[in-house]
Scaffold this motif. Structure first.
Motif, short mmCIF file in Angstrom:
data_model
loop_
_atom_site.label_atom_id
_atom_site.label_comp_id
_atom_site.label_asym_id
_atom_site.label_seq_id
_atom_site.Cartn_x
_atom_site.Cartn_y
_atom_site.Cartn_z
N ALA A 121 -115.06 112.95 -12.16
CA ALA A 121 -115.40 112.44 -13.49
C ALA A 121 -114.31 111.54 -14.07
O ALA A 121 -114.60 110.54 -14.71
N SER A 142 -127.96 115.60 -15.14
CA SER A 142 -126.89 114.83 -15.78
C SER A 142 -127.16 113.34 -15.67
O SER A 142 -127.19 112.78 -14.58
N ALA A 191 -114.71 118.48 -9.82
CA ALA A 191 -115.50 117.85 -10.90
C ALA A 191 -114.60 116.98 -11.77
O ALA A 191 -114.98 115.86 -12.15
N ALA A 247 -117.83 110.07 -22.75
CA ALA A 247 -117.69 110.78 -21.48
C ALA A 247 -116.21 111.01 -21.20
O ALA A 247 -115.74 110.92 -20.08
N CYS A 252 -125.05 110.62 -22.53
CA CYS A 252 -123.88 110.21 -23.33
C CYS A 252 -124.19 108.90 -24.03
O CYS A 252 -124.25 107.84 -23.39
N PHE A 286 -120.05 117.96 -12.14
CA PHE A 286 -120.08 119.12 -13.03
C PHE A 286 -121.34 119.95 -12.76
O PHE A 286 -121.38 121.15 -13.05
N TRP A 338 -120.21 112.36 -14.23
CA TRP A 338 -120.10 113.81 -14.43
C TRP A 338 -121.02 114.58 -13.48
O TRP A 338 -121.23 115.79 -13.64
N ALA A 346 -115.69 116.64 -22.34
CA ALA A 346 -115.88 117.47 -21.14
C ALA A 346 -115.39 118.90 -21.41
O ALA A 346 -116.01 119.87 -21.00
#
Ligand code: PA5
Length: 447
Positions: free
Chosen positions: A87, A264, A83, A378, A323, A272, A269, A383
């Protein structure tokens, strides 16, 4: 906006029976404070972090000798690192990238492992074997084969290209480290796989990729600090979003919401979602309880599973992630087909935001209880906050379900049966079960 914002407006609290669970705040504030003080929840107060950050600083030079990191691990020992790469190091997946490269091998896939051995330059590759227990067969078997690959290519120097992340004292991998004198970093006591991304498990790969690991650790620390007070009060717990999310989820489960969408709208991301799915499912799926996590990515999944969310069984709630500060990217040109003329002067990212709003509203209009989380950026700090928020929510939801969110007893059976199948020593009961399964009458059709 510089802080994470959480919009509860569409959580449908009034339709849920939250009071019984909210009433446990006082008891659980005490339990949380005691468990932290007893060292049972290191992922919450991060007592190991200062030392780890220094160890990671020291590790930079060693890791800079390599172009490739081949990560061998599974479950919580792999998902967080992947992840983080997706990201925060997306350039690895784009044309023209010149390194470094992180390869996460979290399956028993002979073709994939062979592929890595055939194509990676051994002298420029560090094999990072990650296993908290040190005895997970999927990881151990890859490690055994990787060791041979390195030995054949590098001779006596093979050990210089292996780094182990495992328990400080116990397990086969730790014994191997002691015996062979390989490089290693510890996974702290009581830090189980799915809660360990903010330890060496996730942060060694982050160092290798050049990510600012201090930012992510700080974000996590800031998201938990109110809960780490020695005298944690009922009010502090009540005010914390992780507790509210836990109460909400517990009440949802009681009302038949058996699925939890993790939607998401921060495209980078997306992975995640897989990390969260493992955290939630392996922690809470016990004794017939829990809810099924459904990781989804906006806008892509609007054109796949979203129809089911909107008009399928009404058993789904949603955590909706956006975001506000996301870069909106390039602007549309002046010349546009008539149908899309309204895009003139707008930026590509405005489409993402508009679709996020549209989907969020559509979900709430069709009766999906929804909590919207909006990250200001982000970046790594935010995170870190999200990771901590979700880990805390999972822990507290488990406590409200009256199960242990830190173990995973059910997955052991399949592992024992696989060992029995391979004639490992012991496993008498499993071997008998297997025989009965394989020799019993089966209903088989061929096409
Ligand atoms: O979350 C967990 O505890 C599990 O998914 C583990 O991470 C996984 O089973 C791998 O375990 P280990 O790190 O001991 O090899």
């Amino acid at each position: 906006m510089t802080t994470f914002s959480i919009d509860w407006t569409n959580a449908d609290f009034n339709d849920l029976n939250c009071q019984n669970y909210q009433a446990k705040a006082r008891t659980f504030a005490g339990r949380l404070a005691d468990s932290i003080a007893d060292g049972e929840l290191p992922f919450v107060n991060l007592p190991y972090m200062d030392l780890l950050l220094r160890q990671l600083d020291d590790m930079k030079e060693y890791l800079s000798n390599f172009e490739h990191m081949l990560l061998l691990g599974i479950g919580g020992s792999a998902l967080g690192a992947r992840a983080l790469q997706k990201a925060f190091f997306p350039q690895q997946d784009r044309p023209g990238h010149k390194g470094p490269w992180l390869w996460v091998n979290d399956n028993v896939d002979p073709a994939a492992l062979q592929g890595y051995f055939d194509t990676l330059p051994p002298e420029k590759t560090v094999v990072v074997v990650i296993s908290k227990s040190g005895g997970t067969i999927e990881t151990a078997s890859q490690y055994i084969l990787a060791k041979e690959w390195l030995r054949r290519a590098l001779g006596e120097d093979w050990k210089d290209n292996i780094l182990a992340v495992t328990d400080a004292e116990n397990g086969e991998l730790r014994s191997e480290v002691e015996e062979l004198g390989m490089q290693s970093l510890p996974v702290p006591d009581n830090l189980g796989g799915r809660y360990s991304v903010l330890s060496a498990v996730g942060l060694v790969p982050a160092v290798f990729l050049g990510l600012d690991y201090r930012r992510i650790a700080l974000g996590a620390h800031d998201a938990a600090k109110e809960l780490c007070a020695a005298k944690l009060t009922e009010k502090s717990l009540n005010d914390h979003p992780a507790w509210k999310l836990a109460v909400w989820n517990r009440a949802l489960m009681e009302s038949g919401y058996t699925e939890l969408i993790f939607f998401s709208y921060i495209p980078m991301w997306a992975t995640f979602g897989n990390w969260f799915a493992q955290l939630w499912a392996e922690s809470l799926g016990k004794e017939g309880k829990g809810s099924m996590p459904l990781p989804s990515v906006g806008v892509t999944d609007q054109h796949s599973v979203n129809q089911m969310y909107l008009d399928g069984p009404r058993n789904k709630a949603c955590l909706f992630l956006t975001c506000t500060g996301l870069d909106k990217g390039m602007a549309f040109p002046d010349t546009l087909p008539d149908k899309f003329a309204f895009l003139k002067g707008r930026q590509f990212g405005e489409l993402l935001q508009a679709e996020a709003l549209g989907t969020r509203m559509a979900l709430t209009k069709t009766g999906v209880p929804l909590v919207a989380l909006d990250a200001p950026t982000a970046g790594l700090y935010d995170a870190g906050k999200l990771i901590m928020l979700l880990e805390l929510t999972t822990l507290l939801t488990g406590w409200l379900l009256d199960i242990n969110p830190l173990d995973q007893p059910a997955v052991e059976l399949g592992k024992r049966l696989a060992n029995a199948r391979l004639e490992a020593e012991g496993y008498a009961e499993e071997k008998a079960d297997l025989k009965a399964f394989l020799e019993g009458e089966r209903t088989i059709q061929e096409i």
